[in-house]
Structure formats: structure tokens, C-alpha cells
Design a protein around this motif. Structure first.
Motif, PDB file in Angstrom:
ATOM      1  N   LYS A 257       0.978  -1.099   0.108  1.00 59.86           N
ATOM      2  CA  LYS A 257      -0.123  -0.143  -0.192  1.00 59.86           C
ATOM      3  C   LYS A 257       0.885   1.224   0.084  1.00 59.86           C
ATOM      4  CE  LYS A 257      -3.628  -2.767   0.188  1.00 59.86           C
ATOM      5  NZ  LYS A 257      -4.476  -2.685  -0.582  1.00 59.86           N
ATOM      6  N   ARG A 258       2.227   1.150  -0.316  1.00 62.76           N
ATOM      7  CA  ARG A 258       2.945   2.332  -0.195  1.00 62.76           C
ATOM      8  C   ARG A 258       2.563   3.332  -1.358  1.00 62.76           C
ATOM      9  NH1 ARG A 258       8.638  -0.758   0.500  1.00 62.76           N
ATOM     10  NH2 ARG A 258       7.470  -2.162  -0.965  1.00 62.76           N
ATOM     11  N   ARG A 259       2.912   4.489  -1.077  1.00 59.97           N
ATOM     12  CA  ARG A 259       2.519   5.705  -2.128  1.00 59.97           C
ATOM     13  C   ARG A 259       3.383   5.455  -3.314  1.00 59.97           C
ATOM     14  NH1 ARG A 259       2.807   8.100   2.908  1.00 59.97           N
ATOM     15  NH2 ARG A 259       0.715   9.239   3.782  1.00 59.97           N
ATOM     16  N   PHE A 260       4.410   5.004  -3.392  1.00 60.19           N
ATOM     17  CA  PHE A 260       5.141   4.876  -4.711  1.00 60.19           C
ATOM     18  C   PHE A 260       4.581   3.871  -5.653  1.00 60.19           C
ATOM     19  CE2 PHE A 260       7.773   1.844  -2.656  1.00 60.19           C
ATOM     20  CZ  PHE A 260       8.265   0.993  -3.541  1.00 60.19           C
ATOM     21  N   VAL A 261       4.121   2.773  -4.986  1.00 61.03           N
ATOM     22  CA  VAL A 261       3.510   1.713  -5.640  1.00 61.03           C
ATOM     23  C   VAL A 261       2.009   2.172  -6.206  1.00 61.03           C
ATOM     24  CG1 VAL A 261       2.517  -0.666  -5.499  1.00 61.03           C
ATOM     25  CG2 VAL A 261       4.783  -0.113  -4.196  1.00 61.03           C
ATOM     26  N   ALA A 262       1.306   2.559  -5.431  1.00 60.50           N
ATOM     27  CA  ALA A 262       0.156   3.258  -5.731  1.00 60.50           C
ATOM     28  C   ALA A 262       0.082   4.169  -6.932  1.00 60.50           C
ATOM     29  CB  ALA A 262      -0.542   3.908  -4.590  1.00 60.50           C
ATOM     30  N   GLN A 263       1.372   5.153  -6.879  1.00 58.26           N
ATOM     31  CA  GLN A 263       1.461   5.963  -8.216  1.00 58.26           C
ATOM     32  C   GLN A 263       1.816   5.302  -9.399  1.00 58.26           C
ATOM     33  OE1 GLN A 263       3.428   9.600  -8.090  1.00 58.26           O
ATOM     34  NE2 GLN A 263       4.254   9.658  -6.141  1.00 58.26           N
ATOM     35  N   ASP A 372       7.339   8.385  -2.388  1.00 59.22           N
ATOM     36  CA  ASP A 372       6.590   7.621  -1.284  1.00 59.22           C
ATOM     37  C   ASP A 372       6.119   8.697  -0.306  1.00 59.22           C
ATOM     38  OD1 ASP A 372       5.649   4.844  -0.434  1.00 59.22           O
ATOM     39  OD2 ASP A 372       6.999   5.036   1.126  1.00 59.22           O
ATOM     40  N   GLN A 373       6.836   9.715  -0.002  1.00 62.39           N
ATOM     41  CA  GLN A 373       6.844  10.820   1.082  1.00 62.39           C
ATOM     42  C   GLN A 373       5.499  11.135   0.997  1.00 62.39           C
ATOM     43  OE1 GLN A 373       9.899  13.580   0.852  1.00 62.39           O
ATOM     44  NE2 GLN A 373      11.670  11.915   1.030  1.00 62.39           N
ATOM     45  N   ASN A 374       5.172  11.834   2.347  1.00 64.22           N
ATOM     46  CA  ASN A 374       3.966  12.252   2.468  1.00 64.22           C
ATOM     47  C   ASN A 374       3.982  13.809   2.901  1.00 64.22           C
ATOM     48  OD1 ASN A 374       1.247  12.507   3.316  1.00 64.22           O
ATOM     49  ND2 ASN A 374       1.225  11.715   5.355  1.00 64.22           N
ATOM     50  N   PRO A 375       3.418  14.684   1.938  1.00 62.40           N
ATOM     51  CA  PRO A 375       3.112  14.383   0.552  1.00 62.40           C
ATOM     52  C   PRO A 375       4.018  13.887  -0.280  1.00 62.40           C
ATOM     53  CG  PRO A 375       3.236  16.647   0.855  1.00 62.40           C
ATOM     54  CD  PRO A 375       3.556  16.016   2.114  1.00 62.40           C
ATOM     55  N   PRO A 376       3.844  13.308  -1.539  1.00 60.48           N
ATOM     56  CA  PRO A 376       5.143  12.923  -2.460  1.00 60.48           C
ATOM     57  C   PRO A 376       5.446  13.952  -2.881  1.00 60.48           C
ATOM     58  CG  PRO A 376       3.024  11.582  -3.013  1.00 60.48           C
ATOM     59  CD  PRO A 376       2.627  12.709  -1.902  1.00 60.48           C
ATOM     60  N   GLN A 390      -8.464  11.197  -1.968  1.00 60.87           N
ATOM     61  CA  GLN A 390      -9.456  10.249  -2.352  1.00 60.87           C
ATOM     62  C   GLN A 390      -8.622   8.905  -2.441  1.00 60.87           C
ATOM     63  OE1 GLN A 390     -11.586  10.847  -6.073  1.00 60.87           O
ATOM     64  NE2 GLN A 390     -12.358   8.742  -6.198  1.00 60.87           N
ATOM     65  N   LEU A 391      -7.593   8.730  -2.973  1.00 61.50           N
ATOM     66  CA  LEU A 391      -6.668   7.447  -3.373  1.00 61.50           C
ATOM     67  C   LEU A 391      -6.409   6.914  -1.905  1.00 61.50           C
ATOM     68  CD1 LEU A 391      -5.194   5.451  -5.195  1.00 61.50           C
ATOM     69  CD2 LEU A 391      -3.283   6.913  -4.890  1.00 61.50           C
ATOM     70  N   LEU A 392      -5.884   7.797  -1.039  1.00 62.75           N
ATOM     71  CA  LEU A 392      -5.286   7.269   0.482  1.00 62.75           C
ATOM     72  C   LEU A 392      -6.485   6.640   1.189  1.00 62.75           C
ATOM     73  CD1 LEU A 392      -2.708   9.884   1.396  1.00 62.75           C
ATOM     74  CD2 LEU A 392      -2.445   7.597   0.555  1.00 62.75           C
TER      75      LEU A 392
END
Length: 395
Positions: A257-263, A372-376, A390-392
Motif C-alpha cells: 500500500k505504499r504511495r510510490f507503488v500506488a502511483q 513515497d513521502q507524505n506528501p509525495p 481520495q486515493l489514500l
């Protein structure tokens, strides 16, 4: 249930053998050729493949004594007596060395075979002959028999070829001894070079033992490896340690569920490329962490590098946006845009933290760390930041 057998001691013995071999090959001349578990624990050969020195290694975790009836001593004598009887070694052309952490008591046979002014091989052979003829130690009978099978001349020749290096450094104390041999390495980098050298060396020893076609390990090869590792610590370079790192077997990409994978999923990148991206992330994360632990980075170097990465990404994004219609809301076009930016990063960009750090996973993985950072701090899909909340919520 205890069986009286210590696997730990045996494992230490093997590690001691490998580490001692490294120390010895660094101590010898560069043209030295070494084999492990050949004629003996360690054997040095000349350029014509003749054995120059055989070494038996005995490691103890507790204080030990090399008496005239020592099991270590007599098992070693059995090995050398058998080799001599079978004409596998030529004496006095071959040196026979017993390296042990035990201590040779004063006036013992081993004591008289140390390479000191008090060396007296004649007294040593008389003591050994007496023990072989009079001892009733049944566990050493085969060793006594092997020695007594030699003629008196052969016994004298054998014992005269033996040198005892008692009270030798144990497996822990060998480490600083090896570091002292890294004379061409800057003092502040010596620990880091040593760790990488020993890691390579243990792998080399395993290959040497497994592959019968690898007959020798040469001093030249070891010296070349030291130079190769040392070059990575020059001001314009950094060591690369995780080229062969693999994703953990228990890893499941669908659950990541990491952000860079979601991207990457947002721009419809195929799963194989996502797996490679995850691997780059792991490699870069571990590499940067090791650089930091070893204090190889200058003040704020990672932060400056990340700013450069962001700036180059932003420039490419802006240039690509100029080619995209302002009013375009086509999701397929957005995904295509994102894949183009990702392709640029993955295949075309060459932004190095230092000029000689050419391994791509450093840059690629660093981009994924930023994503992957918050925010990317970087993104591929042009609308990703707008959709982030919305994605998160959905992931």
C-alpha cells in the motif's frame, strides 16, 4: 538434549580457517597461490604448483595447552606423516606449520619447534618418539602408528620441517591484524573496506571449496579486489553494496500500500516493472542507510541530491506538459503522460549523487523514495496530487 558436540565451535573453526587464510595471503607475497582443504587446511603453492607450505589450524574458545600428548598436535602429525609416507609432500622443501590459539608449555616438543632462537628439533623428535612408544592413549593410536611407520630419518626430517605458531590470535583478534595489512587504505575507511573485503573473501572461499575447477586463490586477485573496493571510497565515488539484493520471498505486491507503488498503478504500469521499481526502492533505501551509518556522506549531501532529482523531474514534467492540451481530461492520456515521465526516469535520466556512482538503482530508488513521502515530492500522473486524498482513503 545435549550430545556433547558443539556445532558452534565447529562453525567458528571454519570461519577461523577462512579468516586466517585471508590474513596469510595478505602477509605473503602477491604471487602467492593458496588452496583451502587441499593437502591440508591451507596450502601455499609456488608457480609450478609445488606445495611450499602446509598449515594446520586449531582454534579454541577457551585456554588450551599444546602438550606432548596433545590431541591437536598428534592429529596434525598423523596428517603430515601420512602425506610424507605417500610421497605427496617433499621434505625439506615444504614447510609444515601448525597455527593454534593454544600455548606450547615450556620444554614441550611444541615449545622446541617454535621459530625462535630456542628452537631445537632434535629434542622435539626425541620427545615425540618417546610419547609414541610409551603412551597408552587409545584415541591417538592411529596418530602414533602413522608417525612410527616412518623411518627414523623420515621422523627427523618431518619434525625438522615443522614450525609451531602457538598462542596465535583467535578469530576475533585476527580482524585488527588483517586491517593492519590494508596499508593503502585511508584510516577512516579501513573498517568499511575490511567489511566488504571479508564479505567478498568468504564468498570466494565458498566458491573455491564448491568448484573443483578453481584450484587456487592468488595474492594478485586479493590485492586487485582491495584496490577495487578502495576506489569506491574516493571523493567522487561511493561503495555499491546491494546490486544482488532480492525482494523478500514473502512479499506480495497486491498488498503493498505504499504511495510510490500506488502511483505506478495509477499510470497502469505492468506488474513486472512495478516489481523492479520495488526492488530499486529496497536497494536505494539500504544503500543510503549504509552510507549514512558509515558516515560516508558529506553534510546534507542526500538532501542536495534529492533537490537535484526533483528539479530535473520538474523540468521534464513541465516540458512534457507543454505538449499536452490544457483542457485534456482524458484519463488514458493522463496515464500515457505519466508513463512517459516514468520512462524518462527509468531509462533516460542519469543523475548521480557523485560522478563515479554509476549504478542506476541509486537514482531510481531515490525517486521512488521521494514518490513515497507524505506528501509525495515527485509524481508521475499529472493529476495524482489532486487525487491523493481520495486515493489514500480507498487504499
Amino acid at each position: 538434549m545435549s550430545t556433547g558436540f558443539s556445532a558452534g565451535s565447529q562453525a567458528l573453526g571454519y570461519m577461523f580457517q577462512a579468516r586466517c587464510a585471508l590474513y596469510l595471503i595478505l602477509t605473503n607475497k602477491e604471487e602467492a597461490q593458496l588452496a583451502i582443504e587441499s593437502l591440508d587446511d591451507i596450502t601455499f603453492f609456488d608457480n609450478e604448483n609445488n606445495a611450499q607450505e602446509l598449515l594446520q589450524l586449531k582454534h579454541h574458545t577457551k585456554p588450551a595447552s599444546l602438550t606432548d600428548s596433545s590431541v591437536d598436535f598428534w592429529k596434525t602429525i598423523r596428517v603430515w606423516s601420512t602425506l610424507l609416507k605417500e610421497n605427496k609432500i617433499l621434505l625439506p622443501d615444504t614447510l609444515l606449520t601448525l597455527v593454534t590459539t593454544a600455548e606450547a608449555p615450556q620444554d614441550s616438543a611444541a615449545f622446541f619447534l617454535r621459530p625462535t632462537k630456542g628452537r631445537d628439533s632434535n629434542r622435539a623428535v626425541k620427545k615425540l618418539v618417546q610419547v609414541a612408544n610409551t603412551s597408552d592413549n587409545k584415541s591417538l593410536k592411529s596418530s602414533f602408528d602413522a608417525f612410527k611407520a616412518l623411518t627414523s630419518t623420515e621422523q627427523e626430517l618431518l619434525v625438522d620441517s615443522i614450525q609451531i605458531l602457538d598462542y596465535s590470535p583467535d578469530i576475533i583478534d585476527l580482524t585488527p591484524k588483517i586491517k593492519e595489512k590494508l596499508v593503502a587504505v585511508r584510516r577512516e575507511h579501513r573498517n568499511s573496506v575490511y567489511e566488504r573485503l571479508e564479505g567478498w573473501w568468504f564468498g570466494k572461499v565458498v566458491q573455491h571449496l564448491r568448484d573443483n575447477s578453481v584450484n587456487f586463490i592468488s595474492g594478485f586477485e586479493v590485492r586487485d579486489k582491495i584496490c577495487e573496493i578502495n576506489d569506491q571510497f574516493k571523493p567522487d565515488a561511493l561503495p555499491i553494496d546491494f546490486f544482488d539484493l532480492e525482494i523478500p520471498e514473502q512479499f506480495t505486491m497486491s498488498q503493498d500500500k505504499r504511495r510510490f507503488v500506488a502511483q505506478l498503478k495509477e499510470i497502469a504500469v505492468n506488474n513486472k516493472r512495478i516489481e523492479k521499481a520495488i526492488l530499486d526502492y529496497y536497494k536505494a533505501f539500504e544503500q543510503r542507510s549504509r552510507w549514512a551509518r558509515e558516515e560516508l556522506l558529506f553534510g546534507g549531501e542526500i538532501e542536495k541530491y534529492e533537490k537535484r532529482l526533483i528539479d530535473e523531474w520538474e523540468r521534464y514534467m513541465l516540458a512534457l506538459q507543454d505538449e499536452m492540451p490544457d483542457s485534456s481530461e482524458n484519463e488514458l492520456e493522463h496515464q500515457k503522460f505519466g508513463r512517459e515521465v516514468f520512462k524518462w526516469m527509468e531509462q533516460k535520466a542519469d543523475i548521480r549523487i557523485r560522478s563515479q556512482v554509476t549504478e542506476p538503482y541509486v537514482m531510481r530508488g531515490s525517486y521512488h523514495i521521494l514518490a513515497d513521502q507524505n506528501p509525495p515530492r515527485v509524481h508521475w500522473h499529472p493529476k495524482f496530487l489532486e487525487r491523493l486524498t481520495q486515493l489514500l482513503a480507498t487504499t
